[in-house]
Design a protein around this motif. Sequence first.
Motif, PDB file in Angstrom:
ATOM      1  N   ASN A  83      -7.517  -2.768   8.229  1.00  0.00           N
ATOM      2  CA  ASN A  83      -8.525  -1.911   7.602  1.00  0.00           C
ATOM      3  C   ASN A  83      -8.319  -1.823   6.094  1.00  0.00           C
ATOM      4  O   ASN A  83      -9.291  -1.800   5.320  1.00  0.00           O
ATOM      5  CB  ASN A  83      -8.483  -0.504   8.221  1.00  0.00           C
ATOM      6  CG  ASN A  83      -9.023  -0.482   9.641  1.00  0.00           C
ATOM      7  OD1 ASN A  83      -9.861  -1.301  10.003  1.00  0.00           O
ATOM      8  ND2 ASN A  83      -8.540   0.441  10.460  1.00  0.00           N
ATOM      9  N   GLN A  84      -7.054  -1.758   5.698  1.00  0.00           N
ATOM     10  CA  GLN A  84      -6.755  -1.696   4.267  1.00  0.00           C
ATOM     11  C   GLN A  84      -7.185  -2.990   3.572  1.00  0.00           C
ATOM     12  O   GLN A  84      -7.768  -2.970   2.480  1.00  0.00           O
ATOM     13  CB  GLN A  84      -5.257  -1.466   4.054  1.00  0.00           C
ATOM     14  CG  GLN A  84      -4.890  -1.033   2.643  1.00  0.00           C
ATOM     15  CD  GLN A  84      -4.251  -2.160   1.843  1.00  0.00           C
ATOM     16  OE1 GLN A  84      -3.738  -3.117   2.409  1.00  0.00           O
ATOM     17  NE2 GLN A  84      -4.282  -2.033   0.531  1.00  0.00           N
ATOM     18  N   MET A 143     -13.772  -5.467   0.139  1.00  0.00           N
ATOM     19  CA  MET A 143     -15.139  -5.054  -0.131  1.00  0.00           C
ATOM     20  C   MET A 143     -15.253  -4.288  -1.441  1.00  0.00           C
ATOM     21  O   MET A 143     -16.194  -4.486  -2.218  1.00  0.00           O
ATOM     22  CB  MET A 143     -15.666  -4.206   1.033  1.00  0.00           C
ATOM     23  CG  MET A 143     -15.678  -4.924   2.381  1.00  0.00           C
ATOM     24  SD  MET A 143     -16.551  -6.510   2.352  1.00  0.00           S
ATOM     25  CE  MET A 143     -18.239  -5.952   2.140  1.00  0.00           C
ATOM     26  N   LEU A 144     -14.294  -3.402  -1.704  1.00  0.00           N
ATOM     27  CA  LEU A 144     -14.330  -2.627  -2.949  1.00  0.00           C
ATOM     28  C   LEU A 144     -14.123  -3.515  -4.173  1.00  0.00           C
ATOM     29  O   LEU A 144     -14.662  -3.254  -5.247  1.00  0.00           O
ATOM     30  CB  LEU A 144     -13.277  -1.518  -2.913  1.00  0.00           C
ATOM     31  CG  LEU A 144     -13.540  -0.378  -1.920  1.00  0.00           C
ATOM     32  CD1 LEU A 144     -12.344   0.566  -1.884  1.00  0.00           C
ATOM     33  CD2 LEU A 144     -14.806   0.385  -2.294  1.00  0.00           C
ATOM     34  N   SER A 174       0.847  -1.197   0.000  1.00  0.00           N
ATOM     35  CA  SER A 174       0.000   0.000   0.000  1.00  0.00           C
ATOM     36  C   SER A 174       0.882   1.247   0.000  1.00  0.00           C
ATOM     37  O   SER A 174       2.101   1.162   0.171  1.00  0.00           O
ATOM     38  CB  SER A 174      -0.904   0.010   1.244  1.00  0.00           C
ATOM     39  OG  SER A 174      -0.122   0.164   2.420  1.00  0.00           O
ATOM     40  N   LYS A 190      -9.557  -5.112   4.576  1.00  0.00           N
ATOM     41  CA  LYS A 190     -11.013  -5.196   4.536  1.00  0.00           C
ATOM     42  C   LYS A 190     -11.597  -4.247   3.488  1.00  0.00           C
ATOM     43  O   LYS A 190     -12.521  -4.618   2.754  1.00  0.00           O
ATOM     44  CB  LYS A 190     -11.586  -4.894   5.926  1.00  0.00           C
ATOM     45  CG  LYS A 190     -11.326  -6.011   6.931  1.00  0.00           C
ATOM     46  CD  LYS A 190     -12.024  -5.790   8.262  1.00  0.00           C
ATOM     47  CE  LYS A 190     -11.353  -4.759   9.117  1.00  0.00           C
ATOM     48  NZ  LYS A 190     -11.924  -4.699  10.493  1.00  0.00           N
ATOM     49  N   GLY A 191     -11.055  -3.036   3.420  1.00  0.00           N
ATOM     50  CA  GLY A 191     -11.537  -2.087   2.418  1.00  0.00           C
ATOM     51  C   GLY A 191     -11.285  -2.572   0.999  1.00  0.00           C
ATOM     52  O   GLY A 191     -12.173  -2.494   0.137  1.00  0.00           O
ATOM     53  N   SER A 192     -10.077  -3.088   0.745  1.00  0.00           N
ATOM     54  CA  SER A 192      -9.742  -3.595  -0.592  1.00  0.00           C
ATOM     55  C   SER A 192     -10.640  -4.757  -0.969  1.00  0.00           C
ATOM     56  O   SER A 192     -11.094  -4.867  -2.115  1.00  0.00           O
ATOM     57  CB  SER A 192      -8.275  -4.033  -0.631  1.00  0.00           C
ATOM     58  OG  SER A 192      -7.415  -2.929  -0.466  1.00  0.00           O
TER      59      SER A 192
END
Length: 407
Positions: A329-330, A336-337, A257, A332-334
């Motif tokens: 968090n990164q 879901m997106l 990231s 989980k966000g990646s």
Amino acid sequence: MVTERIPTLKSVTVGIWVNTGSRDEQPSQAGYSHFIEHMFFKGTRSRSAAEISREIDGLGGEMNAFTTRETTTFYVKVLDQQLERALELLSDLFYRSQFNAKELEKEKQVVLEEIRMVQDDPEDYVQELHMMQILGHHPLGQSILGQEKTIRGLKRENILAYIKARYDPARIVIAIAGNFEQHSLEKLVSRYFRFARTGESSSSSSPVRRPPEVKGGLLVRQKALEQVHLCLGLRGVAAGHQDRYAAYALNSILGGSVSSRLFQEVREKRGLAYSIYSFLSGYSDGGTITVYAGTRAKEAARVVDLICREIRRLRNTGVEKRELERAKNQMKGSLMLSLESSHSRMSKLAKDELIHGSRVSLEEILRQIDRIKPEQIDRVGRELFGLDRLSITGLGPISQRALQSFG
């Protein structure tokens, strides 16, 4: 057959996943899986290649295919009201392709151009060289595209024999995601696809494969380029390994990231690279961790030293609590997106079936990410980030001697 109904979407994606890829080829067959993928689009008993292209455009959809080291995939994505026509078209390609000898000779030139295109893209080419370097003579290390010699010598009977041997129905997963009615869908799939079975695992019919062994060492390929392109590799974990989420978190912290240690140290603080990142490659029985960087020739050794320093620091001192939370968090966000389209949902369905033999829910993945503990991160870091088996590949205006101290 595995499905996921998403009524909020207006699209549906159908994928045929064959559990065979470049790692299942003999050296004399290098590139067969990928070449066969091309040939499925070159005409059937009822449609020419041009008619296939016009028909999918007329549906307003997208149809394509791709080959990996372990799978070959054919897919179509269309508006939901075009589902039956898309299924009929995809089944026509899959069951009734002609593999015309004249089309085969033309496609050889296309694939040879694809090989040359990769060789002209240093970022792609150094990663291909790196796979050969880190995995040696293991089948996972060979190029997906194959070698010029095997492509030139390929004959129609080779293709037909390979399909007969590898495209066993028990090795095939049909994955469908998007907006559809389940009962109607099952009728359509039964009509257009033979041997489609709902809910059965394909794991029992997996091809026989031997696990890879990651090798250390140094490979430098000189080429007249503006930059030196570098890959550094270590042992990773298999796609279904119990420590895979901890490995994903470590990768995010290392170079996955823009807040990662490598991005901040090498690019933001020192301006030594425009592109630097790390990634995991997970297979059915093993995996690798790879760091890529592109830099000036005179800075190549310094960049390698900085990468090794960060790998060593992760292994010896672990991660800070806030780093781990940010990585979670990164991740989980990646996740879901990445699943906001019917195509990505279709891919997840198929991979779950091939790797685990059943569907893994998003809720379960999120729970597994939340369960990552600092002590697990420390243990996995110690297991994976040892530099004694570091593999380094360099491409560009640089000599072997310039990186010798690291190899």
